[in-house]
Design an enzyme around this catalytic site. Sequence first.
Site, short mmCIF file in Angstrom:
data_model
loop_
_atom_site.label_atom_id
_atom_site.label_comp_id
_atom_site.label_asym_id
_atom_site.label_seq_id
_atom_site.Cartn_x
_atom_site.Cartn_y
_atom_site.Cartn_z
N ASP A 27 0.85 -1.33 0.03
CA ASP A 27 -0.09 -0.04 0.05
C ASP A 27 0.89 1.34 0.05
O ASP A 27 2.06 1.04 0.58
CB ASP A 27 -0.87 0.12 1.14
CG ASP A 27 -2.21 0.80 1.14
OD1 ASP A 27 -2.20 1.57 0.01
OD2 ASP A 27 -2.67 1.34 2.22
N GLY A 30 -0.13 5.29 -4.61
CA GLY A 30 -0.83 6.74 -4.85
C GLY A 30 0.03 7.91 -4.14
O GLY A 30 0.40 8.94 -4.65
N ARG A 31 0.18 7.67 -2.72
CA ARG A 31 0.60 8.89 -1.79
C ARG A 31 2.16 9.23 -2.35
O ARG A 31 2.46 10.11 -2.34
CB ARG A 31 0.60 8.57 -0.57
CG ARG A 31 -0.79 8.99 0.13
CD ARG A 31 -0.90 8.21 1.36
NE ARG A 31 -1.36 6.63 1.23
CZ ARG A 31 -1.42 5.64 2.20
NH1 ARG A 31 -1.00 6.22 3.33
NH2 ARG A 31 -1.77 4.59 1.92
N TRP A 32 2.89 7.92 -2.62
CA TRP A 32 4.27 8.10 -3.19
C TRP A 32 4.50 8.82 -4.40
O TRP A 32 5.37 9.78 -4.53
CB TRP A 32 4.84 6.59 -3.42
CG TRP A 32 6.15 6.60 -3.82
CD1 TRP A 32 7.41 6.44 -2.96
CD2 TRP A 32 6.84 6.67 -5.17
NE1 TRP A 32 8.62 6.27 -3.63
CE2 TRP A 32 8.20 6.62 -4.88
CE3 TRP A 32 6.37 6.99 -6.40
CZ2 TRP A 32 9.13 6.77 -6.25
CZ3 TRP A 32 7.35 6.97 -7.49
CH2 TRP A 32 8.53 6.93 -7.09
N ARG A 40 -1.05 9.29 -9.69
CA ARG A 40 -0.85 7.89 -9.10
C ARG A 40 -0.53 6.97 -9.74
O ARG A 40 0.13 5.89 -9.03
CB ARG A 40 -2.42 7.59 -8.60
CG ARG A 40 -3.08 8.84 -7.34
CD ARG A 40 -4.45 8.42 -7.26
NE ARG A 40 -4.54 7.02 -6.74
CZ ARG A 40 -4.47 6.81 -5.57
NH1 ARG A 40 -3.89 7.48 -4.78
NH2 ARG A 40 -4.50 5.33 -5.33
N GLU A 74 -12.40 -4.54 -3.98
CA GLU A 74 -12.88 -3.32 -3.72
C GLU A 74 -12.16 -2.25 -4.73
O GLU A 74 -12.73 -1.11 -4.64
CB GLU A 74 -12.99 -2.91 -2.25
CG GLU A 74 -13.75 -3.50 -1.29
CD GLU A 74 -13.33 -5.14 -1.22
OE1 GLU A 74 -12.20 -5.56 -0.94
OE2 GLU A 74 -14.75 -5.88 -1.17
N ASN A 75 -11.25 -2.60 -5.17
CA ASN A 75 -10.26 -1.40 -6.03
C ASN A 75 -10.99 -1.23 -7.21
O ASN A 75 -10.79 -0.08 -7.94
CB ASN A 75 -9.08 -1.99 -6.25
CG ASN A 75 -7.95 -2.12 -4.69
OD1 ASN A 75 -7.24 -2.83 -4.94
ND2 ASN A 75 -8.29 -0.94 -4.19
N TRP A 76 -12.18 -1.98 -7.39
CA TRP A 76 -13.03 -1.47 -8.77
C TRP A 76 -13.97 -0.43 -8.58
O TRP A 76 -14.11 0.48 -9.35
CB TRP A 76 -13.94 -2.33 -8.93
CG TRP A 76 -13.35 -3.92 -9.45
CD1 TRP A 76 -13.48 -5.01 -8.59
CD2 TRP A 76 -12.87 -4.29 -10.80
NE1 TRP A 76 -12.86 -6.10 -9.37
CE2 TRP A 76 -12.44 -5.76 -10.48
CE3 TRP A 76 -12.36 -3.64 -11.72
CZ2 TRP A 76 -11.99 -6.50 -11.45
CZ3 TRP A 76 -11.99 -4.36 -12.81
CH2 TRP A 76 -11.61 -5.83 -12.72
N GLU A 211 1.03 -12.98 12.85
CA GLU A 211 1.61 -11.82 13.38
C GLU A 211 1.57 -10.85 12.65
O GLU A 211 1.96 -10.73 11.26
CB GLU A 211 3.17 -11.99 13.74
CG GLU A 211 3.19 -13.33 14.80
CD GLU A 211 2.56 -12.82 16.04
OE1 GLU A 211 2.56 -11.61 16.46
OE2 GLU A 211 2.12 -13.67 16.86
C1 IPE Z 1 -5.50 -2.50 0.08
O1 IPE Z 1 -5.04 -1.45 -0.25
C2 IPE Z 1 -5.74 -3.48 -1.57
C3 IPE Z 1 -4.22 -3.73 -2.13
C4 IPE Z 1 -3.07 -3.26 -1.54
C5 IPE Z 1 -4.35 -4.27 -3.44
P1 IPE Z 1 -6.23 -0.22 -0.49
O2 IPE Z 1 -5.58 1.05 -0.49
O3 IPE Z 1 -7.23 -0.72 -1.32
O4 IPE Z 1 -7.07 -0.20 0.88
P2 IPE Z 1 -8.12 0.82 1.77
O5 IPE Z 1 -8.78 1.24 0.64
O6 IPE Z 1 -7.07 2.10 2.06
O7 IPE Z 1 -8.49 0.22 2.91
C1 IPE Z 2 -1.62 0.24 -3.28
O1 IPE Z 2 -1.36 1.52 -3.29
C2 IPE Z 2 -2.09 -0.39 -4.49
C3 IPE Z 2 -3.34 -0.73 -4.96
C4 IPE Z 2 -4.48 -0.63 -3.98
C5 IPE Z 2 -3.66 -1.43 -6.26
P1 IPE Z 2 -2.79 2.61 -3.30
O2 IPE Z 2 -3.00 2.92 -4.78
O3 IPE Z 2 -3.73 2.19 -2.52
O4 IPE Z 2 -2.12 3.88 -2.59
P2 IPE Z 2 -2.51 4.90 -1.76
O5 IPE Z 2 -2.89 4.02 -0.49
O6 IPE Z 2 -3.64 5.63 -2.39
O7 IPE Z 2 -1.29 5.85 -1.39
MG MG Z 3 -3.88 2.24 -0.47
#
Ligand code: IPE
Ligand code: IPE
Ligand code: MG
Length: 246
Positions: A27, A30-32, A40, A74-76, A211
């Site tokens: 995770d 996007g923030r990176w 992103r 949920e990423n959809w 853990e």
């Molecule tokens: C979890 O990260 C899913 C993946 C890393 C693929 P998300 O960024 O989707 O999770 P939430 O929305 O912050 O809980």
């Molecule tokens: C994790 O990074 C990758 C996926 C969920 C596919 P994010 O895209 O969730 O990055 P943040 O959490 O928005 O920074």
């Molecule tokens: Mg994320």
Amino acid sequence: MPDSRPLPLPKDLDLGRMPTHVAIVMDGNGRWAQRRGLPRTDGHAAGEEALVDVVYGALAAGIKYVTVYAFSTENWRRPVDEVKFLMNFNESLLKRRARELGEVGIRIVFSGRRDWRVPRRVLANMDDAAELTRRNKTMVLNMAFNYGGRAELIDAITQLVEDGVPARKITEKAIRERLYHPEIPDPDLVIRTSGEYRTSNFLMWEMAYSELVFTEVLWPDFRREDLYAAVSEYQGRRRRYGGLDE
Ligand code: IPE
Ligand code: IPE
Ligand code: MG
């Protein structure tokens, strides 16, 4: 390219007590990117180097199973352009990396739903990567793609019903046997990057006694040294499984 040679491992790692299975919520991509004024999606692209370095680092340390959360059910909900990017990116990553990972003894498998939303060519590339590496035994890389812990349980329960399992035969074993990869042991250690303290529907059943290690490092900056630091923290924990210390 990340180094695939077995680099010297940190001295404080106890090689006799390595986790068998490490699972990672990758995770913070996007923030990176946003912190650098980039789109992103550049963060997702930058995550590839982290993934490959961590996989080689795990291999060097003798870790047998690595599961990575690449795309959740949920990423959809994300903007369609980001979803499209992630589909294409994961497909291209497999195309470019499967052979290389296979050559060092890694077997690639997938966990998740193969539903209509995943483009057919992405599924075809997943199948190719799995087929190409099918005989490998050194390490398993399990890619959780279109994966959700709840979806996995729903799929297992659906299977129980389809198999006609009577109520009195619904046991842990009966459920476990119907998960996506019953042959993979539960993760000993689950790592989440980017300073988020939740599991986001990852491996709900499997991580009952894992853990958990959380780190502020954003996924694109994560390297094998960070993996080893998490393993070292894991080795300092006492696992009781509801019982008492010896
Ligand atoms: C979890 O990260 C899913 C993946 C890393 C693929 P998300 O960024 O989707 O999770 P939430 O929305 O912050 O809980
Ligand atoms: C994790 O990074 C990758 C996926 C969920 C596919 P994010 O895209 O969730 O990055 P943040 O959490 O928005 O920074
Ligand atoms: Mg994320």
